[in-house]
Design an enzyme around this catalytic site. Structure first.
Site, PDB file in Angstrom:
ATOM      1  N   GLU A 116       0.866  -1.188   0.000  1.00 51.95           N
ATOM      2  CA  GLU A 116       0.000   0.000   0.000  1.00 51.95           C
ATOM      3  C   GLU A 116       0.892   1.225   0.000  1.00 51.95           C
ATOM      4  O   GLU A 116       2.047   1.159   0.428  1.00 51.95           O
ATOM      5  CB  GLU A 116      -0.882   0.002   1.256  1.00 51.95           C
ATOM      6  CG  GLU A 116      -0.064   0.164   2.515  1.00 51.95           C
ATOM      7  CD  GLU A 116      -0.780  -0.299   3.785  1.00 51.95           C
ATOM      8  OE1 GLU A 116      -1.658   0.435   4.231  1.00 51.95           O
ATOM      9  OE2 GLU A 116      -0.438  -1.394   4.296  1.00 51.95           O
ATOM     10  N   LYS A 125       2.773   4.565   1.100  1.00 50.85           N
ATOM     11  CA  LYS A 125       3.170   5.158   2.372  1.00 50.85           C
ATOM     12  C   LYS A 125       2.766   6.626   2.294  1.00 50.85           C
ATOM     13  O   LYS A 125       3.337   7.399   1.518  1.00 50.85           O
ATOM     14  CB  LYS A 125       4.682   5.016   2.581  1.00 50.85           C
ATOM     15  CG  LYS A 125       5.142   5.598   3.901  1.00 50.85           C
ATOM     16  CD  LYS A 125       6.562   5.164   4.210  1.00 50.85           C
ATOM     17  CE  LYS A 125       6.974   5.537   5.614  1.00 50.85           C
ATOM     18  NZ  LYS A 125       7.027   6.977   5.850  1.00 50.85           N
ATOM     19  N   ASP A 181       2.453  10.431   3.103  1.00 47.52           N
ATOM     20  CA  ASP A 181       3.365  11.390   3.715  1.00 47.52           C
ATOM     21  C   ASP A 181       2.570  12.397   4.544  1.00 47.52           C
ATOM     22  O   ASP A 181       2.331  13.519   4.113  1.00 47.52           O
ATOM     23  CB  ASP A 181       4.173  12.084   2.619  1.00 47.52           C
ATOM     24  CG  ASP A 181       5.369  12.820   3.188  1.00 47.52           C
ATOM     25  OD1 ASP A 181       5.649  12.661   4.391  1.00 47.52           O
ATOM     26  OD2 ASP A 181       6.011  13.558   2.428  1.00 47.52           O
ATOM     27  N   TYR A 200      -4.834   2.462   8.481  1.00 49.90           N
ATOM     28  CA  TYR A 200      -4.041   1.339   7.970  1.00 49.90           C
ATOM     29  C   TYR A 200      -3.528   0.409   9.067  1.00 49.90           C
ATOM     30  O   TYR A 200      -2.834  -0.552   8.797  1.00 49.90           O
ATOM     31  CB  TYR A 200      -2.865   1.831   7.108  1.00 49.90           C
ATOM     32  CG  TYR A 200      -1.988   2.870   7.781  1.00 49.90           C
ATOM     33  CD1 TYR A 200      -1.238   2.559   8.903  1.00 49.90           C
ATOM     34  CD2 TYR A 200      -1.916   4.163   7.274  1.00 49.90           C
ATOM     35  CE1 TYR A 200      -0.447   3.501   9.519  1.00 49.90           C
ATOM     36  CE2 TYR A 200      -1.118   5.123   7.891  1.00 49.90           C
ATOM     37  CZ  TYR A 200      -0.393   4.790   9.010  1.00 49.90           C
ATOM     38  OH  TYR A 200       0.396   5.727   9.633  1.00 49.90           O
ATOM     39  N   LYS A 202      11.082   3.022   0.053  1.00 52.89           N
ATOM     40  CA  LYS A 202      10.993   4.462  -0.222  1.00 52.89           C
ATOM     41  C   LYS A 202      11.234   4.777  -1.700  1.00 52.89           C
ATOM     42  O   LYS A 202      12.007   4.100  -2.375  1.00 52.89           O
ATOM     43  CB  LYS A 202      12.040   5.224   0.614  1.00 52.89           C
ATOM     44  CG  LYS A 202      11.925   4.996   2.111  1.00 52.89           C
ATOM     45  CD  LYS A 202      10.655   5.537   2.717  1.00 52.89           C
ATOM     46  CE  LYS A 202      10.728   7.018   2.972  1.00 52.89           C
ATOM     47  NZ  LYS A 202      11.486   7.374   4.176  1.00 52.89           N
ATOM     48  N   CYS A 212      40.382  22.012  14.698  1.00 53.17           N
ATOM     49  CA  CYS A 212      38.968  22.291  14.954  1.00 53.17           C
ATOM     50  C   CYS A 212      38.704  23.785  14.796  1.00 53.17           C
ATOM     51  O   CYS A 212      39.391  24.594  15.420  1.00 53.17           O
ATOM     52  CB  CYS A 212      38.618  21.834  16.365  1.00 53.17           C
ATOM     53  SG  CYS A 212      36.969  22.344  16.874  1.00 53.17           S
ATOM     54  N   CYS A 263      37.818  25.244  18.482  1.00 53.76           N
ATOM     55  CA  CYS A 263      38.722  25.345  19.634  1.00 53.76           C
ATOM     56  C   CYS A 263      40.190  25.253  19.243  1.00 53.76           C
ATOM     57  O   CYS A 263      41.061  25.386  20.099  1.00 53.76           O
ATOM     58  CB  CYS A 263      38.388  24.266  20.668  1.00 53.76           C
ATOM     59  SG  CYS A 263      38.817  22.605  20.147  1.00 53.76           S
ATOM     60  N   CYS A 283      37.488  16.477  16.258  1.00 55.35           N
ATOM     61  CA  CYS A 283      38.200  17.388  17.137  1.00 55.35           C
ATOM     62  C   CYS A 283      38.629  16.595  18.370  1.00 55.35           C
ATOM     63  O   CYS A 283      37.854  15.825  18.930  1.00 55.35           O
ATOM     64  CB  CYS A 283      37.266  18.522  17.533  1.00 55.35           C
ATOM     65  SG  CYS A 283      37.803  19.412  18.982  1.00 55.35           S
ATOM     66  N   CYS A 340      36.401  21.731  24.015  1.00 55.90           N
ATOM     67  CA  CYS A 340      35.893  22.320  22.790  1.00 55.90           C
ATOM     68  C   CYS A 340      34.482  22.858  23.048  1.00 55.90           C
ATOM     69  O   CYS A 340      33.582  22.107  23.405  1.00 55.90           O
ATOM     70  CB  CYS A 340      35.869  21.272  21.686  1.00 55.90           C
ATOM     71  SG  CYS A 340      35.081  21.866  20.187  1.00 55.90           S
TER      72      CYS A 340
HETATM   73  S1  IVH Z   1       2.227   0.989   9.133  1.00 53.60           S
HETATM   74  C1  IVH Z   1       3.318  -1.252  12.138  1.00 53.60           C
HETATM   75  N1  IVH Z   1       1.329   1.909   6.852  1.00 53.60           N
HETATM   76  O1  IVH Z   1       5.036   5.802   8.224  1.00 53.60           O
HETATM   77  C2  IVH Z   1       3.762  -0.019  11.654  1.00 53.60           C
HETATM   78  N2  IVH Z   1       2.618   3.354   8.215  1.00 53.60           N
HETATM   79  O2  IVH Z   1       7.837   5.262   9.026  1.00 53.60           O
HETATM   80  C3  IVH Z   1       2.769   1.056  11.667  1.00 53.60           C
HETATM   81  N3  IVH Z   1       2.871   5.616   7.318  1.00 53.60           N
HETATM   82  O3  IVH Z   1       4.728   6.223  11.670  1.00 53.60           O
HETATM   83  C4  IVH Z   1       2.872   1.868  10.478  1.00 53.60           C
HETATM   84  N4  IVH Z   1       1.672   5.299   5.502  1.00 53.60           N
HETATM   85  O4  IVH Z   1       3.104   7.495  10.156  1.00 53.60           O
HETATM   86  C5  IVH Z   1       2.043   2.176   7.947  1.00 53.60           C
HETATM   87  N5  IVH Z   1       0.419   2.632   4.856  1.00 53.60           N
HETATM   88  C6  IVH Z   1       1.126   2.875   5.943  1.00 53.60           C
HETATM   89  C7  IVH Z   1       1.698   4.136   6.173  1.00 53.60           C
HETATM   90  C8  IVH Z   1       2.454   4.346   7.325  1.00 53.60           C
HETATM   91  C9  IVH Z   1       2.385   6.172   6.196  1.00 53.60           C
HETATM   92  C10 IVH Z   1       3.737   6.303   8.287  1.00 53.60           C
HETATM   93  C11 IVH Z   1       3.318   6.176   9.727  1.00 53.60           C
HETATM   94  C12 IVH Z   1       4.505   5.612  10.443  1.00 53.60           C
HETATM   95  C13 IVH Z   1       5.606   5.910   9.496  1.00 53.60           C
HETATM   96  C14 IVH Z   1       6.699   4.897   9.676  1.00 53.60           C
END
Ligand code: IVH
Length: 713
Positions: A133, A135, A137, A243, A331, A438, A441, A456, A462
């Site tokens: 799914e 991620k 933002d 989610y 990512k 450095c 310092c 340093c 320092c």
């Molecule tokens: S699962 C078990 N699913 O990404 C883990 N997280 O880097 C719970 N996030 O803190 C997260 N989309 O804020 C999950 N489809 C998705 C997500 C997601 C965004 C974020 C969430 C989490 C962060 C982790």
């Protein structure tokens, strides 16, 4: 002037005001600006022109600049944009809110899948289903429903404790309440975000009102959710995708996909691109398809999240310290832009590392204006990697060059490449010479063999290191002392009021009531703010073991490792003793340290070195504190607090799973048998360890015994 009207008040210059007049004026401004805001945002019926509104805010800012002690908790200067965190009550999550580990390449994803198979002891061809799914933002939010009614909503915070934003969450349309047919206790977790079109419209409105605009939809969503006035949140178009979940009184399903479908049937928005998939190639294919749709989704995403579908297997895999073993975020590659490198500055960090920072002609990268970026270290500038091999075909980076900047998510922007064709021809820039002393310092800055970083050697002499360590000590994930931020630490350090962490806790004795020099008389401070700071410091004398370990600022010991060490050792005394005992690299204590999941030789050395070099300062600090032991993860299990050793072959689970399970039950797993071992689990082929255990009279059980013991727990 008791009958001041608005026009008269506006004529008194802040410079000529006395304290009482300023206080009254700030109260008046707070009131009228709040009314104007409510009229504009909630009632959609402005009571003044934008120019009048701007003038009132500007006047408020001027008076506050002259009388910082008088800044009101409800000051208009604190209302728009990110609300101050002290304005929200804290909520402890019933179950920790986790984060995800990252994958950047297909190989990383293959390692993730392979790692799960190995952990579970599955054959390469045994079926294994995943979900994929986007991620999102945004920022994560946990919603607690009891009897189907939303009782509170909390931000992630540090994962253990978040901010209570219930009133604000209630204004979000995608968050349903009441629910029908929901488990009695249901914590729904997901992401609050802002769609692109809503973001653009919000920024246009903000700009028109002379208010702060947001750099990107994520900041806008965060700024809107963390408003002290829910009226403002209500006027901001926030959305929510569910989610995940926290505490439940009854399971939602037996699979991730089933649970997400159940959340949808309860009335939550779930992501339409959510899919199930049972091969590695399939996951990578979904990734490519989601990436191709990224620009047309209408909201920001920064990767694809894969999760193991079977919830019973998720349970078996369990967690590392803050991330589950059964999920990963793949990512997207970073966003990029070209600009001119106008300078290179060297910053000295708390561990003495000299870090080169690129100063750039400002450029927009993925919607954010960037004017600084990291250049990593001297090798990176010179076009070499840490092993002396070439990077960028050996081309070095010089001041005046055109460079390519990239950023991924929230991380600091980096320089990726340079364009030799655009290197200025006339005054050919010279190769950059990295300083060998450095800049703060003057101490020699040296590179240890094998280290890519020049450091340093000034230690606490320092100023940069001393101050950075103090800043780290009071930072949010460490002692988090309200009113003692980076700025205050710098000022106190400069005047010699605080030079070591311990000094923070004696501040009141030295500069409190009755002392010749008092904090309340310092510029920018007053009676109330001084009292507040002393109270905030006193409040943090009680600290968790994990936070204290993190706060010490030991190299290689971040938040995750600090949590892990705290859980392992339980109490400060146990941890402190182990650190002294482990000084000898061939000692049993050193071997035990290395046996902890997540502690490698580098971290072990950093720990013992820090405790050796700074034992006095650390012990002096500890005497000032009340250190809360780490919560034993499962105190009622028969192995809680015991030290276990596994040896020989296990047939029913892998060594990794056995170890993870033992730790989840509150046991410590050591690598070698010693007088401190409580139990040896010996599979077929056990050799010297079994012999040693019987010599020492340590109890020995087989795998069957271990299964009974751990399952019965
Ligand atoms: S699962 C078990 N699913 O990404 C883990 N997280 O880097 C719970 N996030 O803190 C997260 N989309 O804020 C999950 N489809 C998705 C997500 C997601 C965004 C974020 C969430 C989490 C962060 C982790």
């Amino acid at each position: 002037m008791s009958t001041q009207n608005d026009a008269e008040a506006a004529q008194v210059a802040p410079d000529t005001m006395d304290t009482d007049a300023a206080r009254a004026e700030l109260a008046r401004l707070a009131d009228i600006i709040a009314r104007a805001n409510a009229a504009y945002h909630s009632d959609d019926a402005p009571i003044m022109s934008d120019a009048e509104f701007d003038a009132l805010r500007a006047r408020n800012d001027q008076i506050e600049a002259r009388f910082p002690d008088l800044i009101r908790p409800d000051s208009p200067s604190r209302q728009i944009g990110a609300a101050p965190s002290e304005g929200f009550a804290k909520i402890r999550h019933a179950r920790r809110m986790l984060s995800l580990s990252n994958a950047f390449t297909p190989e990383d994803v293959a390692d993730f899948v392979g790692g799960i198979r190995r952990f579970l002891g599955l054959a390469p061809d045994a079926g294994l289903a995943f979900t994929a799914e986007p991620k999102i933002d945004g920022l994560s939010l946990s919603l607690r429903y009891e009897g189907g009614v939303l009782v509170h909503a909390a931000t992630r915070g540090d994962g253990e404790t978040g901010e209570n934003v219930t009133a604000n969450a209630r204004t979000i349309r995608d968050i349903p309440t009441p629910l029908t047919d929901a488990p009695d206790i249901l914590e729904v977790r997901g992401e609050v975000y802002m769609a692109h079109e809503d973001f653009t419209a919000l920024n246009a409105r903000q700009a028109e009102a002379g208010a702060k605009t947001f750099a990107n939809p994520r900041n806008a969503a965060a700024g809107s959710l963390r408003q002290l006035d829910p009226g403002i949140t209500a006027a901001r178009p926030l959305r929510f995708f569910a989610y995940a979940w926290g505490e439940l009184s009854a399971p939602l399903a037996t699979t991730q996909s089933g649970a997400v479908a159940r959340l949808a049937s309860l009335g939550f928005q779930t992501n339409p691109l959510f899919q199930r998939c049972d091969t590695l190639a399939g996951l990578l294919d979904i990734y490519a398809r989601i990436e191709a749709q990224r620009a047309s989704l209408g909201y920001d995403i920064d990767g694809v999240v894969y999760k193991l579908d079977d919830l019973a297997l998720q349970e078996r895999l369990g967690l590392r310290s803050t991330t589950p073993r059964w999920a990963i975020a793949h990512k997207f590659p970073a966003e990029r832009a070209w600009t001119e490198l106008t300078g290179i500055d060297i910053q000295v960090g708390r561990t003495g590392a000299l870090s080169p920072v690129a100063r750039l002609r400002p450029v927009t990268v993925g919607g954010v204006v960037v004017s600084n970026a990291t250049l990593h270290n001297e090798d990176y500038i010179a076009g070499r990697d840490s092993r002396g091999g070439e990077i960028r075909e050996g081309r070095d980076i010089r001041i005046g060059d055109w460079v390519e900047v990239y950023r991924a998510g929230d991380v600091i922007p980096k320089i990726r490449d340079l364009d030799l064709a655009r290197r200025p021809k006339g005054s050919q820039p010279q190769p950059y010479t990295f300083p060998e002393t450095c800049p703060e310092c003057g101490s020699p800055a040296i590179r240890e063999p094998g280290d890519s970083v020049r450091r340093c050697t000034g230690g606490m002499i320092c100023p940069a290191q001393a101050v950075e360590r103090l800043k780290h000590f009071v930072s949010r994930a460490a002692f988090d002392i309200e009113g003692l931020g980076a700025k205050q630490v710098e000022a106190f350090w400069r005047d010699g009021w605080i030079t070591t962490p311990r000094d923070i806790f004696t501040l009141e004795d030295r500069f409190g009531p009755g002392q010749p020099r008092q904090l309340k008389n310092r510029e920018g401070w007053g009676e109330k703010s001084a009292q507040n700071l002393f109270a905030a410091i006193a409040d943090k004398r009680r600290i968790t073991l994990a936070r204290l370990i993190f706060a010490l600022g030991i190299r290689h010991v971040g938040e995750t490792s600090a949590n892990m060490l705290a859980t392992h050792f339980g109490t400060w005394d146990a941890f402190r003793t182990a650190m002294s005992d482990a000084v000898q690299e061939d000692s049993a204590a050193h071997a035990d340290l290395l046996a902890i999941d997540g502690v490698g030789p580098v971290m072990a050395r950093a720990l013992v070195t820090a405790f050796e070099a700074e034992s006095d300062a650390i012990d002096a600090l500890a005497t000032m504190l009340e250190i809360e032991p780490a919560e034993a993860r499962a105190t009622d299990s028969p192995v809680a607090g015991k030290t276990l050793v596994f040896t020989g072959t296990l047939e029913r689970m892998t060594r990794a799973e056995a170890k993870a399970r033992a730790e989840a039950l509150g046991a410590k797993v050591a690598g070698s048998v010693s007088a401190r071992t409580d139990l040896l689990i010996a599979g077929p082929g056990a050799g010297s360890k079994a012999k040693k255990a019987s010599e020492l009279g340590v109890e020995v059980i087989d795998e069957e015994g271990w299964l009974r013991l751990s399952k019965g727990a």
